[in-house]
Design an enzyme around this catalytic site. Structure first.
Site, PDB file in Angstrom:
ATOM      1  N   TYR A   6      92.587  17.859  54.124  1.00  0.00           N
ATOM      2  CA  TYR A   6      92.027  16.794  53.510  1.00  0.00           C
ATOM      3  C   TYR A   6      92.558  15.605  53.990  1.00  0.00           C
ATOM      4  CZ  TYR A   6      90.654  14.405  49.367  1.00  0.00           C
ATOM      5  OH  TYR A   6      90.225  13.220  48.562  1.00  0.00           O
ATOM      6  N   LYS A  58      90.435  12.329  55.809  1.00  0.00           N
ATOM      7  CA  LYS A  58      90.363  10.923  55.217  1.00  0.00           C
ATOM      8  C   LYS A  58      90.942   9.904  56.259  1.00  0.00           C
ATOM      9  CE  LYS A  58      88.463  12.262  51.302  1.00  0.00           C
ATOM     10  NZ  LYS A  58      87.257  11.850  50.972  1.00  0.00           N
TER      11      LYS A  58
HETATM   12  P1  NAD Z   1      83.605  16.030  42.758  1.00  0.00           P
HETATM   13  O1  NAD Z   1      83.766  17.372  43.281  1.00  0.00           O
HETATM   14  O2  NAD Z   1      83.933  15.796  41.445  1.00  0.00           O
HETATM   15  O3  NAD Z   1      82.008  15.434  43.120  1.00  0.00           O
HETATM   16  C1  NAD Z   1      81.622  15.689  44.420  1.00  0.00           C
HETATM   17  C2  NAD Z   1      79.882  15.849  44.374  1.00  0.00           C
HETATM   18  O4  NAD Z   1      79.634  16.091  45.683  1.00  0.00           O
HETATM   19  C3  NAD Z   1      79.487  17.034  43.629  1.00  0.00           C
HETATM   20  O5  NAD Z   1      78.312  16.625  42.843  1.00  0.00           O
HETATM   21  C4  NAD Z   1      79.112  17.994  44.776  1.00  0.00           C
HETATM   22  O6  NAD Z   1      77.933  19.055  44.370  1.00  0.00           O
HETATM   23  C5  NAD Z   1      78.577  17.130  45.918  1.00  0.00           C
HETATM   24  N1  NAD Z   1      78.805  17.749  46.981  1.00  0.00           N
HETATM   25  C6  NAD Z   1      79.888  18.619  47.638  1.00  0.00           C
HETATM   26  N2  NAD Z   1      79.615  19.137  48.823  1.00  0.00           N
HETATM   27  C7  NAD Z   1      78.654  18.652  49.097  1.00  0.00           C
HETATM   28  C8  NAD Z   1      77.643  18.820  50.613  1.00  0.00           C
HETATM   29  N3  NAD Z   1      78.009  19.572  51.299  1.00  0.00           N
HETATM   30  N4  NAD Z   1      76.357  17.899  50.438  1.00  0.00           N
HETATM   31  C9  NAD Z   1      76.088  17.306  49.317  1.00  0.00           C
HETATM   32  N5  NAD Z   1      76.656  17.388  48.316  1.00  0.00           N
HETATM   33  C10 NAD Z   1      77.918  18.015  48.054  1.00  0.00           C
HETATM   34  O7  NAD Z   1      84.604  15.032  43.823  1.00  0.00           O
HETATM   35  P2  NAD Z   1      84.855  13.737  43.166  1.00  0.00           P
HETATM   36  O8  NAD Z   1      86.242  13.762  42.799  1.00  0.00           O
HETATM   37  O9  NAD Z   1      83.871  12.730  42.716  1.00  0.00           O
HETATM   38  O10 NAD Z   1      85.253  12.983  44.755  1.00  0.00           O
HETATM   39  C11 NAD Z   1      83.984  12.210  45.612  1.00  0.00           C
HETATM   40  C12 NAD Z   1      84.678  11.744  46.769  1.00  0.00           C
HETATM   41  O11 NAD Z   1      85.851  10.922  46.241  1.00  0.00           O
HETATM   42  C13 NAD Z   1      85.432  12.800  47.698  1.00  0.00           C
HETATM   43  O12 NAD Z   1      85.173  12.333  48.888  1.00  0.00           O
HETATM   44  C14 NAD Z   1      86.949  12.915  47.281  1.00  0.00           C
HETATM   45  O13 NAD Z   1      87.409  13.219  48.444  1.00  0.00           O
HETATM   46  C15 NAD Z   1      86.905  11.329  47.151  1.00  0.00           C
HETATM   47  N6  NAD Z   1      88.230  11.390  46.320  1.00  0.00           N
HETATM   48  C16 NAD Z   1      88.478  11.668  45.163  1.00  0.00           C
HETATM   49  C17 NAD Z   1      89.719  11.364  44.204  1.00  0.00           C
HETATM   50  C18 NAD Z   1      90.053  11.862  42.852  1.00  0.00           C
HETATM   51  O14 NAD Z   1      91.118  11.778  42.434  1.00  0.00           O
HETATM   52  N7  NAD Z   1      88.863  12.595  42.108  1.00  0.00           N
HETATM   53  C19 NAD Z   1      90.595  10.651  45.008  1.00  0.00           C
HETATM   54  C20 NAD Z   1      90.629  10.261  46.238  1.00  0.00           C
HETATM   55  C21 NAD Z   1      89.383  10.327  46.817  1.00  0.00           C
END
Ligand code: NAD
Length: 264
Positions: A156, A160
């Site tokens: 991960y 990033k």
């Molecule tokens: P989430 O899992 O809640 O939502 C992700 C969405 O992406 C879902 O709708 C899923 O269906 C879609 N998805 C997954 N794989 C896919 C693919 N191969 N093709 C198309 N769509 C796909 O995730 P989130 O927490 O909203 O995270 C979104 C981004 O933010 C990610 O890149 C994650 O690494 C980053 N992020 C999240 C956090 C956190 O605390 N939630 C912190 C830092 C970074």
């Protein structure tokens, strides 16, 4: 005139069906963008419907961004139905548990193929019409774990960190051709990806106390930074990273015992 106005701009949001991506899709629509929600989950069509119900413009295309064929197909369908993108938000990402010695190499590949290679794939495909028109903005959602190693989370953090450099390289290569590239790095945000963690007893409060802003972030917090970077208000900003973490990553010095320097 509104401070930010994205009317008539087509904005693609990957992973726009849930969590941060959904927040970004709603945020872009709120300032007039014509939003294209890409998600591998068909339930994501509800986000486009929600935007249209609120009077905005949005379409949903099912798409797994790890597939060359699917991304190319969607780009063609989009060109015919919605028009060329002016904005791309690379957001679809995943996280798998595992130490670097414990995870399988297949798990390593799986995370990198979505979180890093997927971002490049979408930048190339949706960036092509931007380069042709000499105008566009790409915003990549990375993470504070790009700079601070997130242990026992397999590839991960590495993925990033790669996104941050990918964005800088795009900024330098594509800047002279009219396309900007920036990163928003979220801290702790409550989404479907992390909800299981917050359901564990005591975690919400323990995490909240670590953040100077004293709360866990919301998808809208990330959306606000993304909308700014995607807009003309950021026209002289490229190759940058905005950290949106309520100050969490600035707390390191505060954890050192320092007698005589406690709060008064
Ligand atoms: P989430 O899992 O809640 O939502 C992700 C969405 O992406 C879902 O709708 C899923 O269906 C879609 N998805 C997954 N794989 C896919 C693919 N191969 N093709 C198309 N769509 C796909 O995730 P989130 O927490 O909203 O995270 C979104 C981004 O933010 C990610 O890149 C994650 O690494 C980053 N992020 C999240 C956090 C956190 O605390 N939630 C912190 C830092 C970074």
């Amino acid at each position: 005139m509104a401070w930010i106005d994205l009317a008539a701009k087509v904005a693609v949001v990957t992973g726009g069906g849930a969590g941060i991506g959904r927040g970004i899709a709603l945020g872009l629509a709120a300032v007039g963008a014509d939003v294209v929600v890409l998600d591998r989950d068909e339930a994501a069509s509800a986000v486009a419907a929600e935007i249209r119900d609120q009077g905005g413009r949005a379409a949903f295309f099912p798409c797994d961004v790890t597939s060359d064929d699917e991304v190319a197909r969607v780009a063609e369908q989009m060109a015919a139905k919605v028009g060329p993108p002016a904005i791309l938000v690379n957001n679809a990402g995943t996280m798998l548990p595992g130490g670097l010695d414990g995870m399988t190499m297949a798990e390593w590949d799986r995370v990198l193929s979505l979180n890093l290679t997927g971002y490049l794939r979408c930048a190339r495909v949706f960036g092509e019409p931007m380069l042709e028109r000499k105008a566009g903005a790409i915003v990549h959602v990375a993470s504070i774990s790009a700079s601070c190693p997130q242990s026992y989370s397999g590839a991960y953090s590495v993925s990033k960190a790669g996104v941050v450099m990918l964005s800088r390289q795009l900024a330098v290569e594509w800047g002279p051709r009219g396309v900007r590239s920036n990163v928003v790095s979220p801290g702790m945000i409550r989404t479907p990806m992390t909800e299981g963690i917050y359901q564990a007893p005591g975690v919400l409060d323990a995490r909240r106390r670590l953040v100077p802003a004293q709360r866990i972030g919301r998808p809208e917090d990330i959306a606000d930074a993304v909308v700014f970077l995607a807009s003309e208000r950021a026209s002289y900003i490229t190759g940058e990273e905005i950290i949106v973490d309520g100050g969490f990553t600035k707390t390191l010095m505060g954890v050192i015992p320092r007698p005589g320097f406690e709060p008064g």
